[in-house]
Structures are given as C-alpha cells and as structure tokens.
Design a protein around this motif. Structure first.
Motif, PDB file in Angstrom:
ATOM      1  N   GLN A  97       0.818  -1.221   0.000  1.00 34.48           N
ATOM      2  CA  GLN A  97       0.000   0.000   0.000  1.00 34.48           C
ATOM      3  C   GLN A  97       0.846   1.263   0.000  1.00 34.48           C
ATOM      4  N   GLU A  98       1.943   1.266   0.727  1.00 35.53           N
ATOM      5  CA  GLU A  98       2.827   2.444   0.760  1.00 35.53           C
ATOM      6  C   GLU A  98       3.410   2.717  -0.629  1.00 35.53           C
ATOM      7  N   THR A  99       3.910   1.678  -1.262  1.00 38.03           N
ATOM      8  CA  THR A  99       4.497   1.839  -2.592  1.00 38.03           C
ATOM      9  C   THR A  99       3.436   2.240  -3.606  1.00 38.03           C
ATOM     10  N   TYR A 100       2.285   1.610  -3.546  1.00 38.40           N
ATOM     11  CA  TYR A 100       1.197   1.923  -4.481  1.00 38.40           C
ATOM     12  C   TYR A 100       0.778   3.392  -4.346  1.00 38.40           C
ATOM     13  N   ARG A 101       0.640   3.860  -3.116  1.00 40.09           N
ATOM     14  CA  ARG A 101       0.257   5.253  -2.866  1.00 40.09           C
ATOM     15  C   ARG A 101       1.324   6.222  -3.388  1.00 40.09           C
ATOM     16  N   GLU A 102       2.608   5.948  -3.128  1.00 42.77           N
ATOM     17  CA  GLU A 102       3.685   6.817  -3.617  1.00 42.77           C
ATOM     18  C   GLU A 102       3.743   6.811  -5.150  1.00 42.77           C
ATOM     19  N   VAL A 123       2.900  -3.256  -9.843  1.00 40.17           N
ATOM     20  CA  VAL A 123       3.378  -3.139  -8.469  1.00 40.17           C
ATOM     21  C   VAL A 123       3.112  -4.502  -7.828  1.00 40.17           C
ATOM     22  N   LYS A 124       4.156  -5.069  -7.231  1.00 45.38           N
ATOM     23  CA  LYS A 124       4.030  -6.436  -6.743  1.00 45.38           C
ATOM     24  C   LYS A 124       4.683  -6.574  -5.368  1.00 45.38           C
ATOM     25  N   ALA A 125       4.013  -7.319  -4.506  1.00 50.39           N
ATOM     26  CA  ALA A 125       4.561  -7.712  -3.204  1.00 50.39           C
ATOM     27  C   ALA A 125       4.360  -9.213  -3.072  1.00 50.39           C
TER      28      ALA A 125
END
Length: 194
Positions: A97-102, A123-125
């Motif tokens: 979520q942090e990466t997606y938001r940024e 975007v992948k985790a």
C-alpha cells in the motif's frame, strides 16, 4: 526479515518543447521535481528512452528564429515528441500500500505536467500485485492547460520554456542571451521599457 515491493513498467509521455533539446530538458526537469517512490536501500529508478524516428519537423529553432541549419530534409529540425519512461525498483522495507500510494502520487504529478499517453506499471509484493493502466485516459486528462490554450491557466512546465524577449529584431531570444551577445540591442530595449 524485510518487506519488499517491486515496481516495473513504462509510461509513454509527450513533453512540451520546440526542439529536441528543449523537450528533453523539460522532461528531465519535471522528473527531478516529482515526489520519490522510496525504499530503504534505493528509490524507484526512471530511465528515459526517446522513441525512434521523428514525428514533427520545423524550420524554426527554440528561439522562434527561421533557420536552414536543421539536420532533416530541406534544413528542417526533425524532432520526436514521444518518450518512454521505464520505471523499475526493488523497494526494501515497503509494504504494498505504501508503494502503491507513492507511485500514484508520482504518476498524478507527472500527468499534470507532461502529457501521459499510456501507462503499464506492475506493483508487486509477496501477497498481492496490481497492474496500473491508463484506462479511459484518466492520466491523459490530468494535464494542466497551457496559457496559449486557456488564458486562465498555466502549466508548471511553461516556466521551463524559453521566454520571448524584446520588441525589435531579437524577439524570441532569452533576455540573458541578448544581454550577453547583443549588448547594444539589450541597452536599447531597456531604455525603451523605461
């Protein structure tokens, strides 16, 4: 144990500019002023790739002066207005979520400044992934109007373009260039303004 998220994909953009050098300068400057997509070891990387060939030609240089010094047929300047931004990153200590938001913040800010034509970024985790696309032209529609289209608006990138200067034969050249290379004309311009 560390959390990792991964970003990879591309964004197709068309920056403002009258020559290839001006387009590249505006694009690089806009990218340097965007928020970062971060990780504890390194941030998301952005690579600029100019599309092959050309899609425009002009007989004027960036100072709006007619010239026959271009590299194309009949002395025209041939330019390619499309660039691909390849984005990639292995971002440590970041949750999805942090990466997606940024990344969304980065994309939206980019889309306000330069025309975004297409987007395909994954975007992948470890437990989830998402593909970001320019569905229905959402990012394309975010571009802020330029002053020559809407007099009540100004796009941030307009400040990066050469500003015309003067009322005589040096119209189109930046003020600093006139001051340095044509001091007699610069002096007359300043007297005329007073």
């Amino acid at each position: 144990m560390s959390w990792w998220t991964y970003v990879k994909g591309f964004v197709e953009v068309r920056p403002f500019g009258r020559t290839q050098a001006e387009e590249r300068y505006i694009l690089e400057t806009a990218l340097n002023h965007l928020p970062r997509v971060t990780g504890s070891e390194s941030d998301m990387n952005i690579h600029i790739v100019q599309k092959a060939g050309y899609d425009m030609s002009d007989s004027c240089n960036e100072f709006e002066q007619r010239t026959h010094l271009g590299n194309g047929r009949r002395g025209n300047f041939e330019t390619q207005g499309t660039y691909y931004l390849l984005v990639e990153g292995s971002l440590r200590d970041r949750e999805f979520q942090e990466t997606y938001r940024e990344l969304q913040k980065w994309l939206c800010r980019l889309a306000k400044r330069v025309s975004v034509q297409d987007v395909m970024i994954e975007v992948k985790a470890w437990n989830r992934n998402k593909l970001i696309r320019n569905d229905k032209g959402i990012y394309t529609q975010m571009l802020e109007d330029v002053s020559w289209i809407n007099k009540d608006s100004i796009n941030w990138c307009e400040y990066l373009m050469w500003k015309p200067y003067g009322t005589h034969r040096m119209v189109g050249y930046p003020e600093k260039l006139v001051e340095k290379y044509y001091p007699e004309i610069y002096k007359k311009e300043k007297e005329y303004e007073e």
